[in-house]
Design a protein around this motif. Structure first.
Motif, PDB file in Angstrom:
ATOM      1  N   GLY A 166      12.782  -6.696 -11.397  1.00 16.75           N
ATOM      2  CA  GLY A 166      12.888  -5.422 -10.947  1.00 16.75           C
ATOM      3  C   GLY A 166      11.901  -4.477 -11.545  1.00 16.75           C
ATOM      4  O   GLY A 166      11.152  -4.755 -12.295  1.00 16.75           O
ATOM      5  N   MET A 167      11.758  -3.219 -11.251  1.00 17.27           N
ATOM      6  CA  MET A 167      11.043  -2.033 -11.739  1.00 17.27           C
ATOM      7  C   MET A 167      11.618  -0.740 -11.421  1.00 17.27           C
ATOM      8  O   MET A 167      12.487  -0.491 -10.407  1.00 17.27           O
ATOM      9  CB  MET A 167       9.728  -2.583 -11.024  1.00 17.27           C
ATOM     10  N   SER A 168      11.096   0.135 -12.241  1.00 16.68           N
ATOM     11  CA  SER A 168      11.669   1.660 -12.102  1.00 16.68           C
ATOM     12  C   SER A 168      10.330   2.304 -12.470  1.00 16.68           C
ATOM     13  O   SER A 168       9.665   1.894 -13.129  1.00 16.68           O
ATOM     14  CB  SER A 168      13.017   2.068 -12.844  1.00 16.68           C
ATOM     15  N   GLY A 169      10.539   3.674 -11.886  1.00 16.87           N
ATOM     16  CA  GLY A 169       9.420   4.601 -12.527  1.00 16.87           C
ATOM     17  C   GLY A 169       8.376   4.787 -11.074  1.00 16.87           C
ATOM     18  O   GLY A 169       8.526   4.032 -10.190  1.00 16.87           O
ATOM     19  N   GLU A 170       7.488   5.658 -11.297  1.00 18.69           N
ATOM     20  CA  GLU A 170       6.437   6.046 -10.514  1.00 18.69           C
ATOM     21  C   GLU A 170       5.289   4.763 -10.189  1.00 18.69           C
ATOM     22  O   GLU A 170       4.704   4.183 -11.186  1.00 18.69           O
ATOM     23  CB  GLU A 170       5.711   7.124 -10.844  1.00 18.69           C
ATOM     24  N   ILE A 171       5.083   4.631  -8.884  1.00 17.83           N
ATOM     25  CA  ILE A 171       3.984   3.917  -8.487  1.00 17.83           C
ATOM     26  C   ILE A 171       3.384   4.457  -7.340  1.00 17.83           C
ATOM     27  O   ILE A 171       3.795   5.279  -6.653  1.00 17.83           O
ATOM     28  CB  ILE A 171       4.317   2.365  -8.287  1.00 17.83           C
ATOM     29  N   LEU A 172       2.060   4.221  -7.246  1.00 20.95           N
ATOM     30  CA  LEU A 172       1.121   4.840  -6.134  1.00 20.95           C
ATOM     31  C   LEU A 172       0.809   3.611  -5.419  1.00 20.95           C
ATOM     32  O   LEU A 172       0.145   2.783  -5.714  1.00 20.95           O
ATOM     33  CB  LEU A 172      -0.034   5.446  -6.797  1.00 20.95           C
ATOM     34  N   VAL A 173       1.343   3.949  -4.029  1.00 23.09           N
ATOM     35  CA  VAL A 173       1.078   2.932  -2.905  1.00 23.09           C
ATOM     36  C   VAL A 173       0.337   3.763  -1.631  1.00 23.09           C
ATOM     37  O   VAL A 173       0.837   4.466  -1.150  1.00 23.09           O
ATOM     38  CB  VAL A 173       2.297   2.170  -2.488  1.00 23.09           C
ATOM     39  N   ASN A 174      -0.964   3.017  -1.234  1.00 25.98           N
ATOM     40  CA  ASN A 174      -1.664   3.774  -0.187  1.00 25.98           C
ATOM     41  C   ASN A 174      -1.699   5.282  -0.272  1.00 25.98           C
ATOM     42  O   ASN A 174      -1.406   5.903   0.760  1.00 25.98           O
ATOM     43  CB  ASN A 174      -0.952   3.216   0.879  1.00 25.98           C
ATOM     44  N   GLY A 175      -1.879   5.787  -1.527  1.00 29.27           N
ATOM     45  CA  GLY A 175      -1.950   7.189  -1.811  1.00 29.27           C
ATOM     46  C   GLY A 175      -0.752   8.008  -1.853  1.00 29.27           C
ATOM     47  O   GLY A 175      -0.646   9.315  -1.656  1.00 29.27           O
ATOM     48  N   VAL A 176       0.593   7.243  -1.497  1.00 34.75           N
ATOM     49  CA  VAL A 176       1.982   7.961  -1.781  1.00 34.75           C
ATOM     50  C   VAL A 176       2.528   7.182  -3.041  1.00 34.75           C
ATOM     51  O   VAL A 176       2.445   6.320  -3.324  1.00 34.75           O
ATOM     52  CB  VAL A 176       2.505   7.482  -0.429  1.00 34.75           C
ATOM     53  N   THR A 177       3.232   8.654  -3.555  1.00 38.94           N
ATOM     54  CA  THR A 177       3.780   8.109  -5.031  1.00 38.94           C
ATOM     55  C   THR A 177       5.212   7.878  -4.411  1.00 38.94           C
ATOM     56  O   THR A 177       5.833   8.540  -3.774  1.00 38.94           O
ATOM     57  CB  THR A 177       3.867   9.309  -5.838  1.00 38.94           C
ATOM     58  N   TYR A 178       5.761   6.771  -4.959  1.00 39.66           N
ATOM     59  CA  TYR A 178       7.173   6.198  -4.936  1.00 39.66           C
ATOM     60  C   TYR A 178       7.725   6.367  -6.283  1.00 39.66           C
ATOM     61  O   TYR A 178       7.216   5.880  -7.356  1.00 39.66           O
ATOM     62  CB  TYR A 178       7.332   4.838  -4.394  1.00 39.66           C
ATOM     63  N   ASN A 179       9.149   6.710  -6.473  1.00 35.50           N
ATOM     64  CA  ASN A 179       9.708   6.821  -7.779  1.00 35.50           C
ATOM     65  C   ASN A 179      11.239   6.506  -7.609  1.00 35.50           C
ATOM     66  O   ASN A 179      12.073   7.294  -7.396  1.00 35.50           O
ATOM     67  CB  ASN A 179       9.652   8.200  -8.343  1.00 35.50           C
TER      68      ASN A 179
END
Length: 147
Positions: free
Chosen positions: A94-107
Motif C-alpha cells: 500500500g502507499m499514502s502521501g503525494e506522488i506526481l504522475v504525468n504532471g498531476v499530483t495525487y495525494n
C-alpha cells in the motif's frame, strides 16, 4: 611415415574447425530459453489480469486511466516507468502521501491489498504490458520477496 603425418595434420585440422552443429545447438538452447521466458511472462500476465480485475479495477479503471485527481493512471504512467521498485512496494504494502504522475499530483491512500508475492509479480507484469505500456521489466516472485 609421411602418410601418417598427413593423416595426423588432416585430423587436427578437422578437429580444430568450428562445428556448425554445436552452434546450432547453442542457438536452439537460446531460442528455447527465450520462448520459455516469453511463455512464463504470458502466463504471469494472464494471472495478473485476474488479480487486477479483482483488486485494482475499481480505482484504476478497466482502461488503467485511473480517476482524475483521485487515483493515478497506470496507462502511460511516467511514475510506473521511472519507479518500478516503488510501484511494486505500493502494490505489496500500500502507499499514502503525494506522488506526481504525468504532471498531476495525487495525494490519496492505497491500502495494502494482502496479495501474495506471486500475485504482486503477476499484477505488475499485467500492468507493465497493458494499455500501451511496454515496460521491459519481468517482475519475478523473487524480486518481490526481496522488497
Amino acid at each position: 611415415m609421411s602418410k601418417i603425418i598427413i593423416v595426423g595434420i588432416m585430423a587436427l585440422t578437422f578437429l580444430s574447425c568450428p562445428s556448425n552443429s554445436k552452434k546450432s545447438n547453442l542457438s536452439a538452447q537460446i531460442d528455447n530459453s527465450s520462448k520459455q521466458d516469453q511463455s512464463t511472462l504470458e502466463a504471469s500476465i494472464i494471472r495478473g489480469k485476474n488479480v487486477y480485475e479483482d483488486m485494482c479495477i475499481t480505482c484504476h479503471m478497466p482502461n488503467g486511466k485511473g480517476v482524475p485527481k483521485a487515483f493515478p493512471p497506470l496507462a502511460d504512467s511516467d511514475y510506473l516507468r521511472a519507479k518500478q521498485t516503488e510501484s511494486i512496494k505500493a502494490v505489496k504494502y500500500g502507499m499514502s502521501g503525494e506522488i506526481l504522475v504525468n504532471g498531476v499530483t495525487y495525494n490519496s491512500t492505497m491500502a495494502p491489498l494482502g496479495l501474495s508475492d506471486e500475485e504482486v509479480a503477476d499484477v505488475m507484469n499485467y500492468i507493465n504490458n497493458s494499455w500501451g505500456n511496454t515496460i521491459e521489466n519481468f517482475v519475478t516472485i523473487e524480486k518481490v520477496s526481496e522488497l
